[in-house]
Design an enzyme around this catalytic site. Sequence first.
Site: not given
Ligand code: NOJ
Length: 547
Positions: A207, A276
């Site tokens: 993440d 990500e």
């Molecule tokens: C990316 C995640 O996919 C999202 O759902 C989340 O709100 C943010 N990161 C913070 O963790």
Amino acid sequence: MVRGWWHDAVFYQVYPRSFADGDGDGVGDLPGLFARLPYLRDLGVDAIWLSPFYRSPMVDAGYDVADPRDVDPLFGTLADADRVFARAHELGLAVLVDVVPNHTSRDSAWFATALASPPGSVERSRYLFRDGRGTGGDEPPNNWLSQFGGPAWTRITEADGRPGQWYLHLYSPAQPDLNWRNLEVRCEYLSILRFWLDRGVDGFRIDVAHGLVKALGLPDVPPGVPQGWEGRLRHRLPYWDQPEVHDVYRTWRRLLDSYADVDTGGGRRGRIAVAEVWLPRAQRSAAYLRPGELHQAFDFPFLLAGWDPVRLRAAIDDALAATAAVGAAPAWVLANHDVVRPVTRFGGGALGLARARAALLLELALPGAAYLYQGDELGLPEVEDLPDELRRDPVFAHSGGRVPGRDGCRVPLPWAGEAAPFDFTSGETAWLPQPASWAELTVAAQRHDPDSTLALCRTALRIRRTHPALGARAAGRGLTWAEDELPPDILAFTRVPGFGCAVNMGKAPARVPVTGPLLLASGPVEHTGTGDLTLPPNTAVWWSALA
Ligand code: NOJ
């Protein structure tokens, strides 16, 4: 380049609270997923990625992790997680889990001790606490903004009752950012990774992978530099994509590689991580894939290109070139739990569905891995009319209701039946209401309909597994664009040996040279034998030109 199982794999994102409910409380969970795993095997994906199921107060749907080594009771138990991993492996599916290293929950043990400890303490140094600016420290320490709206800083009350320091949160105040310049934080996350690797997971989705390390001194964003996507396009903001973040992943890679010879089941070897990274240029995200770093990074420029042939082609070319330059392969993404569903993004209704189906064939025809988001195989649209009082995404509340937030793509899957909750739960209602019109979109309704989106997705995945130009059997890593006088809104390419794909993104039917029999079409097409084909707008075809 060593080609691992992940290079050309198809990953399916399971958003656990909306996939399937096993205990009747209206919220999806691990037992519900366990029971439906054969559906994913039959769909024909290679792997699943599970969004967080860890202990959490669920302010950000579990991306606010209170205990990363335990399962939240909402989703089941650790034993349920083990059962899901084992059963997935029996069915030949690899399993990635989420790791959320940028922040913890405000309810984590570490944050509680940080609050109870004085400024300057070891406990506070795990996070980014700073004194405020201005008289009495009333102003935030810098001008950084939260991704969810408002300042990225919240002031605490010290143990003696006085207004105290501020802590950084790039997301909601319930998600304090960790200090990745602190060695203890780095060790803790290595231990968390080991915890899940030892339970048999095949890897992680990281993440906010580009956000962990912040610029030294936490400098202000220079005046006039926008902090949204525009800012990322032209500047290196002090909280994204700092060079030191790569040290973290070099260490993670060594850990993952140390498990390389451990068979997690089904004979699959090699544990991986996918980053990500919301960066606008493939060249920048590819830096995370250099030798000794991560295995994959989501290709968001592809997702953001919309229904625009010029942008899409540029995104594809950039990703192929940037990943090839570092010896990696792209990981294409059309959707996830944070973005409006493709059917709606591409125009909604029948038009949006036709385009989403065509885009699916485009994605699955490209060299590299593909990530699918649950429900896209059913052609689900975004649910845009959720009642405000049911919206859970903190983005909605933080924007004072101006931004609808991400609940519309998180509505639980419709499995069967004529009325909500469509067999998602044995309880009366799902945690978010499903539209009555989804009766036509259930898995049961689509399963035996050869024209359904589910059938299209299954067939595409089957062809991808068997055609020698596609998927793991693909001989080459590239594609060749068809240049012969095609209008610019036709994307057409071939891959060796003997595979072609064309998408008509224009408004009129177009002649496309097809050099063999059609394998698959995303919509009605008339074509007999070989030769030119008249491709209707918003349609994609695959053809085979094998001798
Ligand atoms: C990316 C995640 O996919 C999202 O759902 C989340 O709100 C943010 N990161 C913070 O963790």
